[in-house]
Design a protein around this motif. Sequence first.
Motif, PDB file in Angstrom:
ATOM      1  N   UNK A 102     -11.234   9.639 -23.605  1.00 45.75           N
ATOM      2  CA  UNK A 102     -10.259   9.370 -22.911  1.00 45.75           C
ATOM      3  C   UNK A 102     -10.339   8.163 -22.268  1.00 45.75           C
ATOM      4  N   UNK A 103      -9.280   7.443 -22.053  1.00 48.64           N
ATOM      5  CA  UNK A 103      -9.215   6.214 -21.690  1.00 48.64           C
ATOM      6  C   UNK A 103      -8.189   6.279 -20.555  1.00 48.64           C
ATOM      7  N   UNK A 104      -8.594   6.110 -19.161  1.00 43.87           N
ATOM      8  CA  UNK A 104      -7.891   6.218 -18.101  1.00 43.87           C
ATOM      9  C   UNK A 104      -7.481   4.981 -17.326  1.00 43.87           C
ATOM     10  N   UNK A 105      -5.956   4.593 -16.851  1.00 40.93           N
ATOM     11  CA  UNK A 105      -5.689   3.748 -16.219  1.00 40.93           C
ATOM     12  C   UNK A 105      -4.715   4.192 -15.159  1.00 40.93           C
ATOM     13  N   UNK A 106      -5.158   3.416 -13.891  1.00 41.94           N
ATOM     14  CA  UNK A 106      -4.337   3.706 -12.676  1.00 41.94           C
ATOM     15  C   UNK A 106      -4.020   2.395 -11.956  1.00 41.94           C
ATOM     16  N   UNK A 107      -2.957   2.424 -11.285  1.00 41.97           N
ATOM     17  CA  UNK A 107      -2.639   1.038 -10.668  1.00 41.97           C
ATOM     18  C   UNK A 107      -1.614   1.454  -9.803  1.00 41.97           C
TER      19      UNK A 107
END
Length: 412
Positions: free
Chosen positions: A89-94
């Motif tokens: 899993x690659x998680x990106x949040x912004x």
Amino acid sequence: MGATIKHINIKGIDVPVVFEQDKSLPILNLQLVFANSGYIQDNKNSGLASISAKLLNEGTKKIGSTRFAEKLENSAISLQSNIGFETFVIELSSLKDVHEKALVLLKDLLKDPNYDKKVLEKIKTLQKGSLKRKENDYDYIASQNLKKILFKDSALENPSLGTEESLSKINLSDVKKFLTNALDINNLIIVVGGDFEYDEIISKIKKSLKVLNADSKNSSKEIKTVSQTQIKEIKKDTQQAYIYFGSPFNIDVKDQNVYMAKVASFILGGSGFGSRLMEEIRVKRGLAYSAYGYISMNKTYSYFTGYLQTKLESADEAKSLVETLVEEFVKNGVTKEELDSAKKFLLGSEPLRTETLSQRLNRAFTLFYRGLPQDYNKKELEKIESLKLEDLNNYIKSHKEINKLSFSIVRR
């Protein structure tokens, strides 16, 4: 409004998208989930998936880990990779204001991972240090030894972190090959939510993902739990005994009776001080500091497992009591009071499981991943509410395989 399942075409492949719009906060929450790409793919290189995920957290080869981390930090962007048994899993949040920059950084990372021998050696050294510290983590030792018993000759037998010996053998070409095979569009499920219209955000995500390969699809197979009972003991200089136990529990995540397994699991060992194991072992007899057990249901495997921490002198009695309690549970089932209490908790706590966007997206993904409809949980709660005592007890009695308990014990 709830999550929806859609599809987009990337390089000729229909990629599933789990999407939920949430206008309450101006954020982007994105997960790239690569199925059958966790440490199930380690094969003989135990720890390879874990090392590969950590390398992907080291920025790009072009600017290095420090400058890449600074770019993330300066815009309060979070970009992390992690593994499970079945998934990478690659998680990106912004924040919404910087989501375009976040997606550009994601694209840069996918296109140019930091394949550097020095970076790899640093990661391996840190992981070996972590393993060294776990030599005195008796919960970890007991847990890993139980998996070696229950899942012998399968990918689950090996620790996700690897061993000092296996880590020493991993080289840069192994990591490149792993990430190339794992981060393939054929394996991809996109999970995204936030203050965006679907078409608006998905077109931007699609641009970032075109750098991925579309060559092959990872596969998996069902893992059977060993039914032959075993006991493995390790002697350590410890002041208490660590007892981990487990047995087969034959069920598929799409089985129509999964809801009964959940209720049974809750009553037997998953409800804290209200569970059979805790009440009988700790509360009534004072034989353990803690006592838990639950039925674990996953796409590739399922089993019953639990653990105790006891005084050294109480270990044997506590172990025997676990066997007796499980046997009685299968033979006699549960009481009406236990069922009513389980219903009250499971039905009453449902709103707490869907409070946040992240929780809702994770649930929607899990349902999709397991091949279940998005209204499954609603229907499951209705089944639990109308569950009859006789039906539950007949179900419990049909799973006699849970009696085939194996134990992994660490004590002096």
